[in-house]
Design an enzyme around this catalytic site. Structure first.
Site, PDB file in Angstrom:
ATOM      1  N   GLY A 150     -66.601  26.059  24.368  1.00 45.11           N
ATOM      2  CA  GLY A 150     -65.827  26.521  25.513  1.00 45.11           C
ATOM      3  C   GLY A 150     -66.678  26.887  26.723  1.00 45.11           C
ATOM      4  O   GLY A 150     -66.183  27.484  27.670  1.00 45.11           O
ATOM      5  N   GLU A 203     -64.763  31.560  16.260  1.00 45.12           N
ATOM      6  CA  GLU A 203     -63.886  32.601  16.830  1.00 45.12           C
ATOM      7  C   GLU A 203     -63.296  33.476  15.720  1.00 45.12           C
ATOM      8  O   GLU A 203     -63.081  34.671  15.923  1.00 45.12           O
ATOM      9  CB  GLU A 203     -62.790  31.939  17.684  1.00 45.12           C
ATOM     10  CG  GLU A 203     -63.367  31.426  19.004  1.00 45.12           C
ATOM     11  CD  GLU A 203     -62.721  30.169  19.549  1.00 45.12           C
ATOM     12  OE1 GLU A 203     -61.594  29.838  19.153  1.00 45.12           O
ATOM     13  OE2 GLU A 203     -63.376  29.498  20.376  1.00 45.12           O
ATOM     14  N   LYS A 229     -56.320  25.618  19.377  1.00 44.51           N
ATOM     15  CA  LYS A 229     -56.490  27.083  19.436  1.00 44.51           C
ATOM     16  C   LYS A 229     -55.141  27.756  19.759  1.00 44.51           C
ATOM     17  O   LYS A 229     -54.095  27.186  19.456  1.00 44.51           O
ATOM     18  CB  LYS A 229     -57.589  27.448  20.442  1.00 44.51           C
ATOM     19  CG  LYS A 229     -58.891  26.691  20.158  1.00 44.51           C
ATOM     20  CD  LYS A 229     -60.085  27.254  20.871  1.00 44.51           C
ATOM     21  CE  LYS A 229     -61.307  26.394  20.538  1.00 44.51           C
ATOM     22  NZ  LYS A 229     -62.547  26.944  21.068  1.00 44.51           N
ATOM     23  N   GLU A 261     -70.910  23.511  14.940  1.00 42.26           N
ATOM     24  CA  GLU A 261     -70.493  23.942  16.271  1.00 42.26           C
ATOM     25  C   GLU A 261     -71.411  25.064  16.750  1.00 42.26           C
ATOM     26  O   GLU A 261     -71.209  26.233  16.395  1.00 42.26           O
ATOM     27  CB  GLU A 261     -69.055  24.466  16.238  1.00 42.26           C
ATOM     28  CG  GLU A 261     -68.039  23.429  15.815  1.00 42.26           C
ATOM     29  CD  GLU A 261     -66.651  23.784  16.338  1.00 42.26           C
ATOM     30  OE1 GLU A 261     -66.104  22.999  17.093  1.00 42.26           O
ATOM     31  OE2 GLU A 261     -66.143  24.860  16.001  1.00 42.26           O
ATOM     32  N   HIS A 294     -64.073  29.076  11.607  1.00 45.29           N
ATOM     33  CA  HIS A 294     -64.383  28.799  13.022  1.00 45.29           C
ATOM     34  C   HIS A 294     -65.108  29.997  13.623  1.00 45.29           C
ATOM     35  O   HIS A 294     -64.823  31.144  13.257  1.00 45.29           O
ATOM     36  CB  HIS A 294     -63.080  28.505  13.780  1.00 45.29           C
ATOM     37  CG  HIS A 294     -63.341  28.012  15.176  1.00 45.29           C
ATOM     38  ND1 HIS A 294     -63.640  28.867  16.200  1.00 45.29           N
ATOM     39  CD2 HIS A 294     -63.385  26.761  15.688  1.00 45.29           C
ATOM     40  CE1 HIS A 294     -63.849  28.150  17.303  1.00 45.29           C
ATOM     41  NE2 HIS A 294     -63.703  26.867  17.014  1.00 45.29           N
ATOM     42  N   SER A 320     -67.828  21.725  23.536  1.00 45.92           N
ATOM     43  CA  SER A 320     -67.752  21.089  24.856  1.00 45.92           C
ATOM     44  C   SER A 320     -67.874  19.566  24.818  1.00 45.92           C
ATOM     45  O   SER A 320     -68.473  18.969  25.702  1.00 45.92           O
ATOM     46  CB  SER A 320     -68.797  21.691  25.802  1.00 45.92           C
ATOM     47  OG  SER A 320     -68.533  23.076  26.000  1.00 45.92           O
ATOM     48  N   ASN A 332     -58.632  20.813  18.215  1.00 43.74           N
ATOM     49  CA  ASN A 332     -58.365  22.207  17.868  1.00 43.74           C
ATOM     50  C   ASN A 332     -57.677  22.832  19.078  1.00 43.74           C
ATOM     51  O   ASN A 332     -58.337  23.171  20.057  1.00 43.74           O
ATOM     52  CB  ASN A 332     -59.698  22.910  17.550  1.00 43.74           C
ATOM     53  CG  ASN A 332     -59.528  24.404  17.349  1.00 43.74           C
ATOM     54  OD1 ASN A 332     -58.405  24.902  17.244  1.00 43.74           O
ATOM     55  ND2 ASN A 332     -60.644  25.125  17.301  1.00 43.74           N
TER      56      ASN A 332
HETATM   57  P1  PGA Z   1     -64.625  23.347  22.905  1.00 46.64           P
HETATM   58  O1  PGA Z   1     -64.260  24.039  21.503  1.00 46.64           O
HETATM   59  O2  PGA Z   1     -64.495  21.863  22.698  1.00 46.64           O
HETATM   60  O3  PGA Z   1     -63.618  23.897  23.863  1.00 46.64           O
HETATM   61  O4  PGA Z   1     -66.011  23.751  23.226  1.00 46.64           O
HETATM   62  C1  PGA Z   1     -64.645  23.485  20.276  1.00 46.64           C
HETATM   63  C2  PGA Z   1     -64.121  24.339  19.146  1.00 46.64           C
HETATM   64  O5  PGA Z   1     -64.056  25.567  19.298  1.00 46.64           O
HETATM   65  O6  PGA Z   1     -63.762  23.829  18.077  1.00 46.64           O
END
Ligand code: PGA
Length: 258
Positions: free
Chosen positions: A173, A97, A11, A167, A95, A212, A9
């Site tokens: 993140g 976010e 982003k 998640e 997601h 992560s 992803n």
């Molecule tokens: P990350 O994000 O691996 O940077 O923690 C995962 C995601 O948001 O899909």
């Protein structure tokens, strides 16, 4: 039998040039990995170019969001039909976010999920609890609520054409990965909940872990019986890290076949 899937992803990161450089670095090593499945979810403006670079490869194209409506007067929206037209196979839905920054409700995520399916895309439904919810002991209730919104709108059987990504928001993140045991516990809960209604569907459902994931922890996570791969944010932008995670998925498939 479930086959491991690793989806990057990206982003809202990068430029056309950096996306192309990243693909140039990851495609040769990934082309040798035949056991698991791979995808990258690129920003909208780069979908066509990324799709072109992935053509004929073992890496599928995904988008990060889809409009909950059909084509029409929805300025700024991108429809499922458009994504399919660009060669997308997957699309992220709900997601965290999108939920927290853009105010997307369970119902909007469910409508997006339905749109993806309608246009032949595989939705990757993202669900997961915030830190306060985990601390309050409501993790299971939260993922159940997020899942139920989709089942209520489209029916349980729509899950058969989807992927679920667990998640935990506190792990996204932050560098704070769920332990393999924490991930396994929630994945097993999700599968058992669906199995109570349809065991075959539950057994076939691919459930990814996201939050992560790195080259250093991917193999332990993917070794868990109900973790069927990963949704990778930050580490998917670092070629060596992403390749190491993809190799871990390949390794897990090889171990499963012994
Ligand atoms: P990350 O994000 O691996 O940077 O923690 C995962 C995601 O948001 O899909």
């Amino acid at each position: 039998m479930r086959v491991k899937l690793v989806a990057g992803n990206w982003k809202m990161n990068g430029s056309l040039a950096s996306c192309q450089a990243l693909l140039k670095a990851i495609m040769p090593p990934l082309s040798a990995l035949k056991r698991a499945r791979y995808a990258v979810c690129a920003p909208y403006p780069y979908l066509a170019a990324v799709g072109q670079a992935l053509k004929g490869s073992n890496v599928a194209l995904g988008a990060q969001d889809v409009c909950q409506f059909e084509d029409g007067a929805y300025t700024g929206g991108v429809s499922g039909a458009m994504l399919a037209d660009c060669g997308c196979r997957y699309v992220l839905v709900g997601h965290s976010e999108r939920r927290s920054v853009f105010g997307e409700t369970d119902e909007v995520a469910a409508a997006k999920f339905a749109q993806a399916l309608r246009h032949g895309l595989t939705p990757i439904l993202c669900i997961g609890e915030a830190l306060a919810e985990r601390e309050a002991g409501t993790t299971e209730a939260v993922v159940a609520r997020q899942l139920d919104a989709v089942i209520r709108q489209g029916g349980l059987e729509t899950l058969a054409r989807s992927v679920v990504a667990y998640e935990p928001v506190w792990a996204i993140g932050t560098g704070k990965t769920a332990t393999p045991q924490q991930a396994q516990a929630v994945h097993a809960y999700i599968r058992a909940r669906i199995a109570a209604a349809d065991r075959r569907l539950a057994d076939a459902l691919v459930i990814l872990y996201g939050g992560s994931v790195k080259g250093a922890n991917a193999a332990q996570l993917f070794a868990m019986p109900d973790v069927d791969g990963g949704l990778i944010g930050g580490a998917s932008l670092v070629a060596d890290e992403f390749v190491a995670i993809c190799r871990a998925a390949q390794g897990a498939e090889e171990t499963a076949r012994i």
